[in-house]
Structures are given as structure tokens and as C-alpha cells.
Design an enzyme around this catalytic site. Sequence first.
Site, PDB file in Angstrom:
ATOM      1  N   ASP A  56       0.819  -1.210   0.000  1.00  0.00           N
ATOM      2  CA  ASP A  56       0.000   0.000   0.000  1.00  0.00           C
ATOM      3  C   ASP A  56       0.856   1.264   0.000  1.00  0.00           C
ATOM      4  OD1 ASP A  56      -2.707   1.237   0.384  1.00  0.00           O
ATOM      5  OD2 ASP A  56      -1.661   2.041   2.132  1.00  0.00           O
ATOM      6  N   THR A  89      -3.355   5.384  -3.959  1.00  0.00           N
ATOM      7  CA  THR A  89      -2.293   6.157  -3.297  1.00  0.00           C
ATOM      8  C   THR A  89      -0.963   6.034  -4.043  1.00  0.00           C
ATOM      9  OG1 THR A  89      -1.847   4.312  -1.803  1.00  0.00           O
ATOM     10  CG2 THR A  89      -3.361   5.987  -1.040  1.00  0.00           C
ATOM     11  N   THR A  90      -0.706   4.849  -4.591  1.00  0.00           N
ATOM     12  CA  THR A  90       0.537   4.690  -5.360  1.00  0.00           C
ATOM     13  C   THR A  90       0.436   5.464  -6.665  1.00  0.00           C
ATOM     14  OG1 THR A  90       0.646   2.447  -4.459  1.00  0.00           O
ATOM     15  CG2 THR A  90       2.176   2.988  -6.231  1.00  0.00           C
ATOM     16  N   ASP A 381      -9.303  -0.602   2.140  1.00  0.00           N
ATOM     17  CA  ASP A 381      -9.308   0.093   0.846  1.00  0.00           C
ATOM     18  C   ASP A 381     -10.507  -0.341   0.003  1.00  0.00           C
ATOM     19  OD1 ASP A 381      -6.972   1.280   1.573  1.00  0.00           O
ATOM     20  OD2 ASP A 381      -5.729   0.397  -0.010  1.00  0.00           O
TER      21      ASP A 381
END
Length: 514
Positions: A56, A89-90, A381
Site C-alpha cells: 500500500d 495512493t501509489t 481500501d
Amino acid sequence: MFIMSEDSQRTQGRDAQSSNIMAGKAVAESVRTTLGPRGMDKMLVDSGGDVVITNDGATILNEMDIEHPAAQMIVEVSDSQEEEVGDGTTTAAVLAGNLLGEAEDLIEQDVHATTIVEGYHEASEIALEAIAEQVNEADVDDEILRQVAESCMTGKGTGGLTAESLAETVVDAIRHVDTDAGVARDNVTVHTQIGASSNATELVPGIIVDEEPAHDGMPSEVEDASIAILDVELGVRTGDVDAEYAIDSIDQLNAAIDAEEGELEGYAETVAESGADVVFTTEDVNDRVANALANEGVLVFEGLGDSDARQVASATGARRVGDLDDLEESDFGSADRIHTETYGDDDLAFVEGGAAAETVTVFVRGGTEHIVDELERAIGDALDVVATALESGEVVPGAGATEIAIADKIRQEAAGIEGRKQLAVTAFADAVDIIPRTLAANTGRDPIDVLVDLRAAHESEGRAGLITSGDEVTIDDPFEHGVVDPADVKREAVESATEAATMIARIDDVIAAE
Ligand code: ADP
Ligand code: MG
């Protein structure tokens, strides 16, 4: 003339720009290999030796303990992505890093930072239009929601559990809290339990707390429970014990003991007579009180943490009581069933049904602490993205297809933009290409070949992604393969990455106090 302390450090102009850009790029680069279904995990070890293994982006960046202020801004991109939509998020961090990389090239070509900022903002508007064009036409039904959940969890360390079976549970959980007023995402919690070989997930209509009965003689199950939550110690208060008894005779000693026993019995009686059959207290319960309550068939949990107490209160509708004299039936909460179960070394209390049924808990078991921690993040998530997709009703193709569409639209519109700003707009499109390129690299494909093929397929079919399915990697329409992301995840990534990159690019003076 010195206006600053002699110890402060100052970097100006190009030096300041390039050092900030380098720091930002380095951070984004550090999470690049984790992107997508074939992304790798990272193992982070802190100074105390604690280990986190995760895929994550937000978790990695936060565990990295980044200090450089510009690099920290990329971490914030990832954090705000996590907070707003729960996923991507990445993607957001990688995009921000590449926007900075492109900005660096432009600065070297003497394009002014202000022009870059304007161009990036214009390009991000076009990107949002492109996202809107990619939104599904069909309604977001349970099937699509399951696809959203599965796309979000594929490639995460989910132990022995498949993303497919978890997706089902995640959608059921969100459906459970879907009301006319919207999705009550906060009413879904995840409870993980480390257990040897078991790999089951279960949806519990209520909450789970890590608690065991205060006494062995208490029932392990209560149906139709009336629940009291106390912030009261059920024992002889230390203050009373210290009170000086001038004991001169055995009679006086007995009297003192009787008084103490009387007090303890009084507590047990008050609780039993109140009609509560399950009691949660944040304080301790004296053994004799516990014994007396056990005899009355009351189930008591002692030493509850404050957040657990709050959770029980909000789930069951109970009001916390700080003084036993104030204990009334109107303070009680209710649940259809409260039962305790033992898992390995742990005892868990399940509070199910009745008022508690508005909340739902995803109960997950995994082999080790690392597995359950990563599972908890992945499920968290997935719950976020399913809630987001359900609320907005908008999903877009994943697997890089939306990014291909964004870059294509920006390049087309760039032709009509005058001057150097056109360079900045085109550079934005080049930066967006990093997502499909990285997905390709992470599946062992040649990024350039894949990019060329994806563009061609996008041109002819309108939707083209690099789909990973089992061992196979193909270029096809992601909707056909159930690879979908909420539109809001893409929007947020574009917006937050643009904001951070333009903010960093505009800085030409860094003054640091020592
Ligand atoms: P992020 O932190 O940005 O969510 P992930 O590692 O979760 O990063 O990767 C998300 C990307 O992986 C998205 O672009 C998504 O569309 C893509 N993706 C998910 N499942 C698949 C799949 N089966 N094939 C190809 N790409 C996928
Ligand atoms: Mg993800």
C-alpha cells in the site's frame, strides 16, 4: 546586512527547484514497483525492529519517515488520496513524481515555472473531462461493485484468501450500511484475528471486541441482551480502604470486613436489580462482585478500552453511566445476542443483532500478524472504493485504460494551445503515461511496446488496458474483464498530484532554520 540567523540555510533559484524536484521524484520512484496486480511488496523495518510488509502506497510512504519538505509533500498527496477515496495512493504519488520529472525537463528548456503551472492546470482540466468520458454507462450494480472491490485487492497480500471471495464479503458489508441518506461507511469495521490455519472471512451483523467474561461462571451467551456500559469501578475504592479503622478488637475487625462485604454486595445487587444482563465496564470488577454477578447470570466484561466502550455504546444505543446510583433502564442498549468465543489465545465478544445490527464487522482470520495487517489494509481500501463507487455511481476502466484516454485527449487538445504552454500541456500527457508504463514494467513487459499497442487499441476500440488475469497478460477492454476503478479515485489522483507538483515547481527559494 543579515536578516536571518547565521545558522539558517538558504538555497535559491534553479538549485532550489532542482533539489526539491529531485526529492519529490525520489519519493515517487520508491513506490513505483508496487503498482498494479503484479506489483511487489515492501518490507519496512523501523528502529525498534518492528516489521511492516505492505503493497500500500500510503502505508509505505508513511513508514519511510521522510524528512525532506518537498518529499513530504508527495507523502501528503498519498495521504489525502487515502483520506478522500481510500485507494489510488501509489498512482497519485507516482503521477506527482512524474509531473515533477517532466517539469524539470521544461525548466531546463527555459520554460518558466509559471508557464508550467498554467499548462499543468489546463491539462488537468482536460484530464477530468477525459475521465468523465470514460465513465461506465451501465448502472453500478452488485456485479460491478464486486469488480471494483476485486480490482482494488488483486495483487495485495491477502493470505490464502482470494480477492474474489473477499470482494463478495466487502460488497455485502457496504450494502448492509447503504441507507437512503447515503453509505454509512463508518458503520463497517474490520476485525482481524490471527489464527493458525484458518482462512475464513465472515460478516458479523454487529461488532466484535477483544474481551473475555470477568468470571468463569458467567454465561458465554446471552440472548435479547439489555446492555449497560459503566465507567465505574465495582470494587472497594482505594480511598475507602485507606480510611483509618482504629481496630482494637476482633469485633471491630469483623465489623470492618462486614462493611466491606456489604459494599461489594451492594454493587452486585444494584447491577443485578437494574435489569441489565450484560455489563461492559471500563474499570475493574472485584472478584467477589464478579462471582455474585455470575451467580445472577449476568455477563460482565471489565477493563474495556475507551474506544471499545464508545463502539459498544454507539452500536447498541447504550448510554455510558459514570455513577452506579444513576443506572437506569433508559441507559441500556440492546442486542439480539452476545456471545464469547475463543480463538487460540484470544477471547472475543460478539455483539450481534438488534440495535447493533446497523453496524457490521468484517471478521477476517489469517495466519500471521503480517498477513492480517495487510489484509486489514486491503479490505479497508476495498470498503472505501466500493462505498465511493456506490455513492457516485461512476466507475472507469482500470488497467491503465483511463490513463491512456487521458493522455490521448490532452495531446489532441494541446494542438490548439499557443506558445510554450503547449509544451507544458504535452508534458502532462507524457507524465500520465507513467501509469500504463509502470503496469507494463511490473508485469515484465516492455513499457514502450505496451504503450504503442495500448494507444493503437485505444484508437480502434475506445478502451484498452493491460489486463492481468491469472498468469495471462493481455491488451483488451478492461470492462470486459471486470477491471474497474471508481471514477473518483482517478479524479482525486489527477487533482492532488497536479496540486503538489505545481506547488513544488513554483518554489525557487528554500530557507531552512537550523
Ligand atoms: P494504487 O495504490 O494506486 O491503488 P495498486 O497497486 O492498487 O495501486 O494498483 C492499482 C492499479 O492496478 C489501477 O490502475 C488498477 O486499474 C490496476 N489493476 C487492478 N487490477 C488489475 C488487473 N487485473 N489487471 C490490470 N490492472 C489492474
Ligand atoms: Mg489500490
